[in-house]
Design a protein around this motif. Structure first.
Motif, short mmCIF file in Angstrom:
data_model
loop_
_atom_site.label_atom_id
_atom_site.label_comp_id
_atom_site.label_asym_id
_atom_site.label_seq_id
_atom_site.Cartn_x
_atom_site.Cartn_y
_atom_site.Cartn_z
N ILE A 195 58.04 63.05 43.41
CA ILE A 195 57.60 61.94 44.52
C ILE A 195 58.80 61.51 45.35
O ILE A 195 58.57 61.52 46.43
N GLU A 196 59.85 61.27 44.52
CA GLU A 196 61.01 60.74 45.22
C GLU A 196 61.50 62.03 46.22
O GLU A 196 61.76 61.90 47.41
N HIS A 197 61.50 63.15 45.85
CA HIS A 197 61.81 64.22 46.60
C HIS A 197 60.87 64.65 47.70
O HIS A 197 61.18 64.60 49.01
N LEU A 198 59.51 64.30 47.55
CA LEU A 198 58.59 64.07 48.76
C LEU A 198 58.87 63.16 49.64
O LEU A 198 58.80 63.33 50.99
N LEU A 199 59.14 61.80 49.15
CA LEU A 199 59.41 60.80 50.05
C LEU A 199 60.77 61.18 50.91
O LEU A 199 60.79 60.73 52.22
N ARG A 200 61.87 61.50 50.26
CA ARG A 200 63.06 62.10 51.07
C ARG A 200 62.73 63.21 52.05
O ARG A 200 63.26 62.89 52.96
N SER A 201 61.96 64.14 51.67
CA SER A 201 61.51 65.13 52.70
C SER A 201 60.65 64.77 53.77
O SER A 201 60.92 64.84 55.24
N VAL A 202 59.80 63.64 53.75
CA VAL A 202 59.09 63.14 54.90
C VAL A 202 59.93 62.06 55.58
O VAL A 202 60.09 62.15 56.94
N GLY A 203 60.92 61.42 54.87
CA GLY A 203 61.68 60.39 55.68
C GLY A 203 62.92 60.87 56.06
O GLY A 203 63.26 60.86 57.42
#
Length: 77
Positions: free
Chosen positions: A69-77
């Protein structure tokens, strides 16, 4: 006089033997009760250990999901 001393000695020896037997019997009974209690404690410890391992596995799974989830949020932001 000697017959009385021998009789008293024999009675005391018999009384000592009976007393020792009774004490040994009750000590054995206490030991058996302790063994049963220790068996139940051992079972409880094994169950706690199994529960701890299951909890560790769940925490590992949650850690992996959180990293995703952290990886996904960093890739979106």
């Amino acid at each position: 006089m000697t017959g009385a001393v021998i009789t008293i000695a024999i009675v005391l020896i018999l009384a000592g033997g009976v007393t020792a037997s009774v004490v040994a019997y009750f000590r054995l009974q206490r030991h058996r009760a302790d063994a049963v209690a220790m068996a139940s404690y051992r079972k409880l410890a094994e169950e706690a250990s199994a529960g701890h391992q299951a909890l560790q596995q769940q925490l590992g799974t949650l850690d992996t999901r959180l990293k995703a989830i952290e990886h996904l949020l960093r890739s979106v932001g």
